[in-house]
Design an enzyme around this catalytic site. Structure first.
Site, PDB file in Angstrom:
ATOM      1  N   HIS A  41     -44.264  34.744  31.241  1.00 16.22           N
ATOM      2  CA  HIS A  41     -45.006  35.956  31.575  1.00 16.22           C
ATOM      3  C   HIS A  41     -44.115  37.133  31.192  1.00 16.22           C
ATOM      4  CE1 HIS A  41     -46.138  39.225  34.387  1.00 16.22           C
ATOM      5  NE2 HIS A  41     -47.364  38.735  34.283  1.00 16.22           N
ATOM      6  N   CYS A  42     -44.605  38.011  30.325  1.00 16.72           N
ATOM      7  CA  CYS A  42     -43.756  39.052  29.734  1.00 16.72           C
ATOM      8  C   CYS A  42     -43.958  40.440  30.309  1.00 16.72           C
ATOM      9  CB  CYS A  42     -43.998  39.106  28.228  1.00 16.72           C
ATOM     10  SG  CYS A  42     -43.524  37.604  27.388  1.00 16.72           S
ATOM     11  N   ASP A  43     -44.546  40.544  31.491  1.00 18.23           N
ATOM     12  CA  ASP A  43     -44.802  41.868  32.056  1.00 18.23           C
ATOM     13  C   ASP A  43     -44.459  41.872  33.545  1.00 18.23           C
ATOM     14  OD1 ASP A  43     -45.580  44.507  32.026  1.00 18.23           O
ATOM     15  OD2 ASP A  43     -47.725  44.086  32.078  1.00 18.23           O
ATOM     16  N   PRO A  44     -43.190  41.574  33.890  1.00 19.95           N
ATOM     17  CA  PRO A  44     -42.837  41.383  35.306  1.00 19.95           C
ATOM     18  C   PRO A  44     -42.444  42.657  36.059  1.00 19.95           C
ATOM     19  CG  PRO A  44     -40.959  40.849  33.962  1.00 19.95           C
ATOM     20  CD  PRO A  44     -42.082  41.207  33.011  1.00 19.95           C
ATOM     21  N   ASN A  48     -46.825  44.117  39.162  1.00 17.57           N
ATOM     22  CA  ASN A  48     -47.422  42.810  38.872  1.00 17.57           C
ATOM     23  C   ASN A  48     -46.924  41.701  39.793  1.00 17.57           C
ATOM     24  OD1 ASN A  48     -49.152  43.604  36.863  1.00 17.57           O
ATOM     25  ND2 ASN A  48     -47.739  43.143  35.205  1.00 17.57           N
TER      26      ASN A  48
END
Length: 127
Positions: A41-44, A48
């Protein structure tokens, strides 16, 4: 694409006593994604990561993910093992394996003093 509403509060704004545990769950989840499943997951960002009403961690917004190749997973594991065992002399080669340093610059990186600087920094962080 599936969407749904999850009731909860941002992890960074929640005052619950279990937030440190949930931060640990988040770290474990991201390490599992990075080093085991190979899908990251690249949007931590904090918006989020939610603490749900029943005290669970919810990671939102899976619109941006990355497939992590096996060789990168292995290279990261080697780097982590070298840091953990304080084998700092092996780290320049890890930089090559991870693609941070061109192979023809390995000797230059070894003689640059980066190992000593990294060693000092990591020891300071562990205190």
């Amino acid at each position: 694409l599936v969407t749904g509403w999850v009731e909860g509060t941002r992890l960074d704004r929640d005052g619950g006593a279990d937030v440190p545990r949930l931060c640990g769950v988040a770290i474990n989840a991201y390490l599992t994604m990075l080093l085991d499943t190979g899908t990251l997951h690249c949007d931590p960002h904090p918006g989020n990561l939610l603490r749900t009403r029943d005290g669970r961690l919810c990671v939102l917004d899976w619109g941006m993910t990355l497939d992590v190749p096996n060789d990168l997973q292995y290279g990261l594991l080697e780097f982590i093992a070298h840091v953990n065992s304080e084998d700092y002399d092996a780290i320049p080669a890890d930089f090559v394996n991870l693609g941070f340093t061109p192979p023809d610059k390995l000797e230059q990186v070894k003689s640059s003093g980066i190992t000593e600087g990294l060693s000092f920094s990591l020891k300071q962080l562990s205190q």
